[in-house]
Write a protein that holds these residues in place. Structure first.
Motif, PDB file in Angstrom:
ATOM      1  N   ASP A 217     -33.600   3.161  30.253  1.00  0.00           N
ATOM      2  CA  ASP A 217     -34.607   2.106  30.357  1.00  0.00           C
ATOM      3  C   ASP A 217     -34.888   1.345  29.057  1.00  0.00           C
ATOM      4  O   ASP A 217     -35.970   0.834  28.857  1.00  0.00           O
ATOM      5  CB  ASP A 217     -35.904   2.735  30.889  1.00  0.00           C
ATOM      6  CG  ASP A 217     -37.012   1.725  31.129  1.00  0.00           C
ATOM      7  OD1 ASP A 217     -36.692   0.565  31.435  1.00  0.00           O
ATOM      8  OD2 ASP A 217     -38.184   2.090  30.985  1.00  0.00           O
ATOM      9  N   GLY A 218     -33.920   1.267  28.146  1.00  0.00           N
ATOM     10  CA  GLY A 218     -34.094   0.411  26.980  1.00  0.00           C
ATOM     11  C   GLY A 218     -35.216   0.855  26.062  1.00  0.00           C
ATOM     12  O   GLY A 218     -35.428   2.045  25.819  1.00  0.00           O
ATOM     13  N   HIS A 219     -36.007  -0.109  25.580  1.00  0.00           N
ATOM     14  CA  HIS A 219     -37.053   0.199  24.600  1.00  0.00           C
ATOM     15  C   HIS A 219     -37.987  -0.993  24.452  1.00  0.00           C
ATOM     16  O   HIS A 219     -37.681  -2.111  24.883  1.00  0.00           O
ATOM     17  CB  HIS A 219     -36.423   0.498  23.232  1.00  0.00           C
ATOM     18  CG  HIS A 219     -35.830  -0.721  22.584  1.00  0.00           C
ATOM     19  ND1 HIS A 219     -36.522  -1.491  21.684  1.00  0.00           N
ATOM     20  CD2 HIS A 219     -34.619  -1.325  22.733  1.00  0.00           C
ATOM     21  CE1 HIS A 219     -35.768  -2.505  21.284  1.00  0.00           C
ATOM     22  NE2 HIS A 219     -34.612  -2.431  21.912  1.00  0.00           N
ATOM     23  N   TYR A 220     -39.125  -0.738  23.784  1.00  0.00           N
ATOM     24  CA  TYR A 220     -39.983  -1.819  23.304  1.00  0.00           C
ATOM     25  C   TYR A 220     -40.333  -1.564  21.840  1.00  0.00           C
ATOM     26  O   TYR A 220     -41.461  -1.768  21.403  1.00  0.00           O
ATOM     27  CB  TYR A 220     -41.250  -1.971  24.152  1.00  0.00           C
ATOM     28  CG  TYR A 220     -41.610  -3.425  24.374  1.00  0.00           C
ATOM     29  CD1 TYR A 220     -41.275  -4.080  25.551  1.00  0.00           C
ATOM     30  CD2 TYR A 220     -42.239  -4.162  23.370  1.00  0.00           C
ATOM     31  CE1 TYR A 220     -41.563  -5.418  25.739  1.00  0.00           C
ATOM     32  CE2 TYR A 220     -42.537  -5.499  23.554  1.00  0.00           C
ATOM     33  CZ  TYR A 220     -42.195  -6.114  24.729  1.00  0.00           C
ATOM     34  OH  TYR A 220     -42.483  -7.446  24.901  1.00  0.00           O
ATOM     35  N   SER A 221     -39.329  -1.083  21.084  1.00  0.00           N
ATOM     36  CA  SER A 221     -39.537  -0.797  19.665  1.00  0.00           C
ATOM     37  C   SER A 221     -38.291  -1.146  18.859  1.00  0.00           C
ATOM     38  O   SER A 221     -38.264  -2.163  18.173  1.00  0.00           O
ATOM     39  CB  SER A 221     -39.928   0.674  19.472  1.00  0.00           C
ATOM     40  OG  SER A 221     -39.023   1.541  20.143  1.00  0.00           O
ATOM     41  N   TYR A 222     -37.242  -0.329  18.960  1.00  0.00           N
ATOM     42  CA  TYR A 222     -36.008  -0.625  18.226  1.00  0.00           C
ATOM     43  C   TYR A 222     -34.807  -0.174  19.055  1.00  0.00           C
ATOM     44  O   TYR A 222     -34.879   0.802  19.807  1.00  0.00           O
ATOM     45  CB  TYR A 222     -35.999   0.069  16.855  1.00  0.00           C
ATOM     46  CG  TYR A 222     -35.965   1.579  16.940  1.00  0.00           C
ATOM     47  CD1 TYR A 222     -34.765   2.275  16.932  1.00  0.00           C
ATOM     48  CD2 TYR A 222     -37.149   2.315  17.037  1.00  0.00           C
ATOM     49  CE1 TYR A 222     -34.738   3.655  17.016  1.00  0.00           C
ATOM     50  CE2 TYR A 222     -37.131   3.692  17.121  1.00  0.00           C
ATOM     51  CZ  TYR A 222     -35.916   4.354  17.107  1.00  0.00           C
ATOM     52  OH  TYR A 222     -35.885   5.719  17.203  1.00  0.00           O
ATOM     53  N   ALA A 223     -33.707  -0.879  18.921  1.00  0.00           N
ATOM     54  CA  ALA A 223     -32.504  -0.577  19.682  1.00  0.00           C
ATOM     55  C   ALA A 223     -31.857   0.710  19.183  1.00  0.00           C
ATOM     56  O   ALA A 223     -31.720   0.921  17.973  1.00  0.00           O
ATOM     57  CB  ALA A 223     -31.519  -1.736  19.583  1.00  0.00           C
ATOM     58  N   GLY A 224     -31.466   1.578  20.106  1.00  0.00           N
ATOM     59  CA  GLY A 224     -30.804   2.829  19.761  1.00  0.00           C
ATOM     60  C   GLY A 224     -29.298   2.717  19.869  1.00  0.00           C
ATOM     61  O   GLY A 224     -28.735   1.661  20.182  1.00  0.00           O
ATOM     62  N   GLY A 225     -28.639   3.846  19.619  1.00  0.00           N
ATOM     63  CA  GLY A 225     -27.191   3.899  19.764  1.00  0.00           C
ATOM     64  C   GLY A 225     -26.448   2.963  18.831  1.00  0.00           C
ATOM     65  O   GLY A 225     -25.358   2.484  19.167  1.00  0.00           O
ATOM     66  N   ASN A 226     -27.024   2.698  17.661  1.00  0.00           N
ATOM     67  CA  ASN A 226     -26.421   1.776  16.689  1.00  0.00           C
ATOM     68  C   ASN A 226     -26.208   0.378  17.253  1.00  0.00           C
ATOM     69  O   ASN A 226     -25.325  -0.357  16.805  1.00  0.00           O
ATOM     70  CB  ASN A 226     -25.086   2.337  16.168  1.00  0.00           C
ATOM     71  CG  ASN A 226     -25.265   3.625  15.387  1.00  0.00           C
ATOM     72  OD1 ASN A 226     -26.179   3.732  14.564  1.00  0.00           O
ATOM     73  ND2 ASN A 226     -24.406   4.602  15.641  1.00  0.00           N
ATOM     74  N   ARG A 227     -27.000   0.015  18.256  1.00  0.00           N
ATOM     75  CA  ARG A 227     -26.914  -1.323  18.819  1.00  0.00           C
ATOM     76  C   ARG A 227     -27.582  -2.339  17.887  1.00  0.00           C
ATOM     77  O   ARG A 227     -28.637  -2.060  17.304  1.00  0.00           O
ATOM     78  CB  ARG A 227     -27.609  -1.380  20.180  1.00  0.00           C
ATOM     79  CG  ARG A 227     -27.165  -0.315  21.175  1.00  0.00           C
ATOM     80  CD  ARG A 227     -25.798  -0.602  21.764  1.00  0.00           C
ATOM     81  NE  ARG A 227     -25.399   0.429  22.700  1.00  0.00           N
ATOM     82  CZ  ARG A 227     -25.687   0.427  23.999  1.00  0.00           C
ATOM     83  NH1 ARG A 227     -26.414  -0.567  24.502  1.00  0.00           N
ATOM     84  NH2 ARG A 227     -25.274   1.392  24.797  1.00  0.00           N
ATOM     85  N   ALA A 228     -26.982  -3.499  17.779  1.00  0.00           N
ATOM     86  CA  ALA A 228     -27.613  -4.585  17.029  1.00  0.00           C
ATOM     87  C   ALA A 228     -28.837  -5.061  17.799  1.00  0.00           C
ATOM     88  O   ALA A 228     -28.807  -5.120  19.039  1.00  0.00           O
ATOM     89  CB  ALA A 228     -26.632  -5.736  16.838  1.00  0.00           C
ATOM     90  N   PRO A 229     -29.924  -5.406  17.101  1.00  0.00           N
ATOM     91  CA  PRO A 229     -31.120  -5.875  17.812  1.00  0.00           C
ATOM     92  C   PRO A 229     -30.837  -7.043  18.750  1.00  0.00           C
ATOM     93  O   PRO A 229     -31.427  -7.129  19.828  1.00  0.00           O
ATOM     94  CB  PRO A 229     -32.057  -6.294  16.667  1.00  0.00           C
ATOM     95  CG  PRO A 229     -31.601  -5.503  15.498  1.00  0.00           C
ATOM     96  CD  PRO A 229     -30.123  -5.345  15.650  1.00  0.00           C
ATOM     97  N   GLU A 230     -29.921  -7.928  18.332  1.00  0.00           N
ATOM     98  CA  GLU A 230     -29.613  -9.092  19.165  1.00  0.00           C
ATOM     99  C   GLU A 230     -29.025  -8.692  20.516  1.00  0.00           C
ATOM    100  O   GLU A 230     -29.129  -9.431  21.485  1.00  0.00           O
ATOM    101  CB  GLU A 230     -28.628 -10.031  18.449  1.00  0.00           C
ATOM    102  CG  GLU A 230     -29.131 -10.594  17.139  1.00  0.00           C
ATOM    103  CD  GLU A 230     -28.757  -9.735  15.943  1.00  0.00           C
ATOM    104  OE1 GLU A 230     -28.634 -10.307  14.843  1.00  0.00           O
ATOM    105  OE2 GLU A 230     -28.580  -8.514  16.114  1.00  0.00           O
ATOM    106  N   SER A 231     -28.404  -7.511  20.572  1.00  0.00           N
ATOM    107  CA  SER A 231     -27.753  -7.082  21.808  1.00  0.00           C
ATOM    108  C   SER A 231     -28.670  -6.304  22.731  1.00  0.00           C
ATOM    109  O   SER A 231     -28.352  -6.106  23.905  1.00  0.00           O
ATOM    110  CB  SER A 231     -26.525  -6.226  21.485  1.00  0.00           C
ATOM    111  OG  SER A 231     -26.912  -4.961  20.950  1.00  0.00           O
ATOM    112  N   LEU A 232     -29.814  -5.846  22.204  1.00  0.00           N
ATOM    113  CA  LEU A 232     -30.751  -5.059  23.012  1.00  0.00           C
ATOM    114  C   LEU A 232     -32.158  -5.210  22.441  1.00  0.00           C
ATOM    115  O   LEU A 232     -32.580  -4.448  21.592  1.00  0.00           O
ATOM    116  CB  LEU A 232     -30.343  -3.582  23.038  1.00  0.00           C
ATOM    117  CG  LEU A 232     -31.174  -2.670  23.945  1.00  0.00           C
ATOM    118  CD1 LEU A 232     -31.117  -3.126  25.386  1.00  0.00           C
ATOM    119  CD2 LEU A 232     -30.715  -1.224  23.821  1.00  0.00           C
ATOM    120  N   MET A 233     -32.849  -6.229  22.933  1.00  0.00           N
ATOM    121  CA  MET A 233     -34.171  -6.554  22.427  1.00  0.00           C
ATOM    122  C   MET A 233     -35.241  -5.867  23.278  1.00  0.00           C
ATOM    123  O   MET A 233     -34.952  -5.225  24.284  1.00  0.00           O
ATOM    124  CB  MET A 233     -34.332  -8.079  22.398  1.00  0.00           C
ATOM    125  CG  MET A 233     -35.582  -8.616  21.713  1.00  0.00           C
ATOM    126  SD  MET A 233     -36.013  -7.865  20.137  1.00  0.00           S
ATOM    127  CE  MET A 233     -34.678  -8.461  19.092  1.00  0.00           C
TER     128      MET A 233
END
Length: 281
Positions: A217-233
């Motif tokens: 279910d993603g996040h509302y803080s910071y992207a995990g899994g070394n994902r770039a923020p642009e790819s998972l906001m």
């Protein structure tokens, strides 16, 4: 086809850490605004928060706020932000909320394990971080296998409903053989939803688990899994329940953040849209 809309949202982390150039409190204001705006556009019945409202219990750096200074940001999340949401909400515990059963119910009004019905579905919330509760040392919690007896009790109470299992996380490498058997044989279990890893991903749990899907279910803080923020906001899952199955996708509202010291205008986006058919029909 009658549909019931609900929202899953996880890992909001109201705490001393700022992400993407926004203070923690400002980020929570942003979340409330986005969830309420989404409700105005597409009314939904409930928000199910899947844990980690805080760093109340935390093993690193300065440690968790609860032991360090008696501050419960879980309680502050309810008092300052969740109370202004337009839809009813439910809060499952995360690994950073290691409150014992009495303290958790006092703060949130709900037990650590719970179940309720919505839109013709039985939704069972599993507390899988109950290994260390009310600790007297800084900790990130301890994973505990899903409680089969609790699930079977709720399945027996609602024998004709399709089922969603949700919770802060399902670590399949630490789950029991009984849990795999339950997923494989209990065809009413349609979907698992979790947070914790701060990713948005669809995982087929394989034949040993009846090929049930686990939706992250993603996040509302910071992207995990070394994902770039642009790819998972920042975002949440829009979920539609129907007689045929579950339609779920990760929604990222339009937002302005700072990335690398520069303003980034993040446009509205939807990711990992999938329809999960009921297995029992």
């Amino acid at each position: 086809m009658k549909e019931t809309r609900l929202i899953f949202c996880s890992d909001v982390h109201l705490c001393h850490v700022d992400w993407y150039g926004r203070t923690s409190a400002d980020r929570m204001e942003n979340m409330v605004e986005n969830l309420n705006k989404f409700y105005d556009e597409k009314p939904y019945e409930k928000i199910i928060f899947l844990g980690d409202y805080s760093l109340d219990h935390w093993a690193w750096n300065i440690g968790g706020s609860w032991l360090r200074e008696g501050v419960s940001n879980t309680e502050n999340f309810i008092k300052d932000f969740a109370c202004r949401l337009k839809a009813p909400y439910y809060m499952a515990p995360g690994n950073h909320e290691q409150y014992g059963y009495e303290n958790w119910k006092k703060i949130t009004g709900t037990p650590r394990d719970d179940a309720f019905t919505l839109g013709g579905y039985l939704i069972i919330s599993c507390d899988n971080f109950s290994g260390i509760l009310d600790p007297d040392f800084h900790s990130d919690g301890e994973y505990t296998p899903t409680k089969i007896d609790f699930i079977e009790e709720k399945l027996a109470k609602y024998p004709d409903m399709p089922v969603i299992l949700c919770g802060h996380f399902f670590d399949m490498s630490k789950e029991s053989d009984e849990f795999f058997e339950l997923l494989r044989t209990e065809k009413r279990i349609t979907l698992l939803v979790c947070g914790h890893d701060h990713i948005n991903e669809i995982t087929d749990l394989g034949e040993s688990a009846g090929n049930v899907i686990l939706y992250h279910d993603g996040h509302y803080s910071y992207a995990g899994g070394n994902r770039a923020p642009e790819s998972l906001m920042w975002g949440f899952c829009e979920t539609l329940l129907s007689d045929e199955g579950i339609d779920i996708k990760f929604v990222e509202p339009e937002n302005t953040v700072l990335l690398g010291g520069k303003a980034h205008e993040h446009k509205y986006r939807e990711q990992n849209h999938v329809f999960v058919k009921r297995r029992d029909i």
